[in-house]
Enzyme design. Structure first.
Site, PDB file in Angstrom:
ATOM      1  N   ARG A   1       0.854  -1.189   0.000  1.00  0.00           N
ATOM      2  CA  ARG A   1       0.000   0.000   0.000  1.00  0.00           C
ATOM      3  C   ARG A   1       0.891   1.241   0.000  1.00  0.00           C
ATOM      4  O   ARG A   1       1.993   1.216   0.519  1.00  0.00           O
ATOM      5  CB  ARG A   1      -0.878  -0.026   1.249  1.00  0.00           C
ATOM      6  CG  ARG A   1      -1.992   0.961   1.262  1.00  0.00           C
ATOM      7  CD  ARG A   1      -2.951   0.686   2.417  1.00  0.00           C
ATOM      8  NE  ARG A   1      -3.808  -0.431   2.063  1.00  0.00           N
ATOM      9  CZ  ARG A   1      -4.138  -1.418   2.896  1.00  0.00           C
ATOM     10  NH1 ARG A   1      -3.708  -1.418   4.128  1.00  0.00           N
ATOM     11  NH2 ARG A   1      -4.932  -2.388   2.501  1.00  0.00           N
TER      12      ARG A   1
ATOM     13  N   ASN B   1       0.448  -1.465  13.576  1.00  0.00           N
ATOM     14  CA  ASN B   1       0.926  -2.462  12.621  1.00  0.00           C
ATOM     15  C   ASN B   1       2.207  -3.083  13.160  1.00  0.00           C
ATOM     16  O   ASN B   1       3.139  -2.348  13.506  1.00  0.00           O
ATOM     17  CB  ASN B   1       1.264  -1.801  11.279  1.00  0.00           C
ATOM     18  CG  ASN B   1       0.064  -1.259  10.566  1.00  0.00           C
ATOM     19  OD1 ASN B   1      -0.806  -2.004  10.164  1.00  0.00           O
ATOM     20  ND2 ASN B   1       0.018   0.064  10.415  1.00  0.00           N
TER      21      ASN B   1
ATOM     22  N   GLU C   1      -4.262 -14.138   8.517  1.00  0.00           N
ATOM     23  CA  GLU C   1      -3.463 -13.637   7.398  1.00  0.00           C
ATOM     24  C   GLU C   1      -1.968 -13.794   7.703  1.00  0.00           C
ATOM     25  O   GLU C   1      -1.186 -14.180   6.836  1.00  0.00           O
ATOM     26  CB  GLU C   1      -3.790 -12.165   7.146  1.00  0.00           C
ATOM     27  CG  GLU C   1      -3.045 -11.563   5.983  1.00  0.00           C
ATOM     28  CD  GLU C   1      -3.341 -10.086   5.776  1.00  0.00           C
ATOM     29  OE1 GLU C   1      -2.716  -9.506   4.882  1.00  0.00           O
ATOM     30  OE2 GLU C   1      -4.162  -9.514   6.509  1.00  0.00           O
TER      31      GLU C   1
END
Length: 175
Positions: A21, A85, A121
């Site tokens: 991203r 994150n 994930e």
């Protein structure tokens, strides 16, 4: 806090080096040996599939240069929410903040509840990208550490400090 305001791009990668991203810009509030702290208001976000969108709220982001995390402090209409994150320490080069996103996220919601996100994930990408056991240990250690800091509401999860950074950002916007 820094006296030479400027903007910087932000690029997130996956373990294999592919772009995850991109953010159009962050307004640099502070840049020292440990952190680079940015602010943004309705930042443009680019996805690898070509999709583009704008963030909904203003934010202060703290990118560690020495530890395995970055934090987005989001200004919602009723308070501050935090999104952490688990990532590589960032590097700053070519006018960009760059880091590897390791999938695991921790969010503190407006009501104070904390959730660890995206473990499925993470497990999938651990296999896909063949994360080493040493890397896995560092990432899980950081996850536990950041969750504790979030619970204790200390840097980088200190509402008062984050609001002061936002006031500095607002003063630059008002110039």
């Amino acid at each position: 806090m820094e006296n030479d305001p400027h903007t910087i791009k932000i690029i997130s990668y996956k373990h294999d080096g592919s772009v995850h991203r991109k953010w159009d810009k962050g307004f640099v509030l502070e840049d020292n040996e440990e952190y680079i702290i940015t602010a943004a208001k309705r930042n443009k976000v680019y996805e690898p599939n070509g999709k583009e969108w704008y963030s909904n709220e203003s934010s202060i982001s703290i990118f560690s240069k020495t530890e395995w995390f970055n934090v987005i402090c989001m200004f919602k209409s009723t308070g501050l929410a935090y999104y952490c994150n688990i990532s590589s320490p960032c590097i700053v080069e070519d006018g960009s903040i760059k880091y590897i996103d390791y999938d695991i996220d921790i969010k503190r919601f407006l009501d104070g509840k904390i959730r660890i996100l995206d473990l499925t994930e993470y497990r999938k990408n651990k296999k896909k990208f063949e994360y080493s056991e040493d890397l896995d240990k560092v990432l899980h250690y950081t996850m536990d550490k950041m969750k504790k800091l979030m619970e204790d509401e200390v840097f980088p999860f200190d509402d008062e400090l984050i609001r002061r950074y936002y006031e500095v950002f607002q003063s630059y916007l008002d110039l």
